[in-house]
Design a protein around this motif. Structure first.
Motif, mmCIF file in Angstrom:
data_model
loop_
_atom_site.group_PDB
_atom_site.id
_atom_site.type_symbol
_atom_site.label_atom_id
_atom_site.label_comp_id
_atom_site.label_asym_id
_atom_site.label_seq_id
_atom_site.Cartn_x
_atom_site.Cartn_y
_atom_site.Cartn_z
ATOM 1 N N LEU A 12 -6.860 -4.657 -5.008
ATOM 2 C CA LEU A 12 -5.714 -3.768 -4.809
ATOM 3 C C LEU A 12 -4.876 -3.638 -6.076
ATOM 4 O O LEU A 12 -4.373 -2.549 -6.383
ATOM 5 C CB LEU A 12 -4.856 -4.257 -3.645
ATOM 6 N N THR A 64 -6.694 -1.299 -8.410
ATOM 7 C CA THR A 64 -6.585 0.064 -7.891
ATOM 8 C C THR A 64 -5.186 0.608 -8.122
ATOM 9 O O THR A 64 -5.013 1.763 -8.499
ATOM 10 C CB THR A 64 -6.923 0.090 -6.380
ATOM 11 N N ARG A 65 -4.190 -0.218 -7.925
ATOM 12 C CA ARG A 65 -2.795 0.195 -8.131
ATOM 13 C C ARG A 65 -2.566 0.587 -9.587
ATOM 14 O O ARG A 65 -1.912 1.588 -9.875
ATOM 15 C CB ARG A 65 -1.870 -0.948 -7.737
ATOM 16 N N LEU A 71 0.810 -1.211 0.000
ATOM 17 C CA LEU A 71 0.000 0.000 0.000
ATOM 18 C C LEU A 71 0.849 1.269 0.000
ATOM 19 O O LEU A 71 0.495 2.254 -0.657
ATOM 20 C CB LEU A 71 -0.954 -0.004 1.199
ATOM 21 N N ASN A 112 -9.104 -9.534 -2.383
ATOM 22 C CA ASN A 112 -8.385 -8.326 -1.963
ATOM 23 C C ASN A 112 -7.203 -8.024 -2.868
ATOM 24 O O ASN A 112 -6.963 -6.873 -3.232
ATOM 25 C CB ASN A 112 -7.914 -8.454 -0.514
#
Length: 139
Positions: free
Chosen positions: A106, A109-110, A34, A102
């Protein structure tokens, strides 16, 4: 101790620590991911990581508790082992599916964070373009 109570206790003694270990691993390694995803902004990465782990624990522990009574009442040790393996296997499958979901979320989104946004105007530059002086012609 009745067989059913032994089954419940064994199930909880295996599944709850398993959930905590998986959650701690996701929390520790997810932070690195993250922080990189948010361009080094550690505060937002830590906040999102904390929210993700709380959601993970709520979902997983809730599932463990809901499935506590699945499998019926075992009458002998063989049925106890069979019922426990079904319940624990189901929890592990759900943990894996949630983890993969997840990761996929992620990752997508990345990618969105790393793609240049074509809708934005280019940032102004302070460089002045160098041009050739116009040649004057006298006729």
């Amino acid at each position: 101790m009745p067989t059913q109570v032994a089954m419940y206790l064994t199930y909880l003694v295996i599944c709850l620590p398993l959930t905590v270990v998986v959650g701690a691993t996701l929390y520790t390694n997810g932070r690195v991911f993250l922080v990189e995803m948010f361009g080094g902004r550690e505060e937002i990465a830590d906040a999102i990581n904390h929210l993700l782990i709380v959601g993970f624990y709520l979902l997983t522990i809730g599932f463990v508790l809901l499935t506590l009574s699945f499998g019926g009442s075992p009458n002998d040790p063989a049925e106890l082992i069979r019922a426990l393996s079904i319940q624990i296997g189901l929890v592990m499958l759900v943990l894996g599916v949630v983890h993969m979901f997840n990761l996929r979320l992620l990752s997508s989104t990345r990618r969105k964070f790393q793609q240049p946004n074509s809708a934005q105007a280019p940032a102004p530059t302070t460089e002045v373009p160098i041009t050739e002086p116009a040649l004057a012609t006298n006729a």
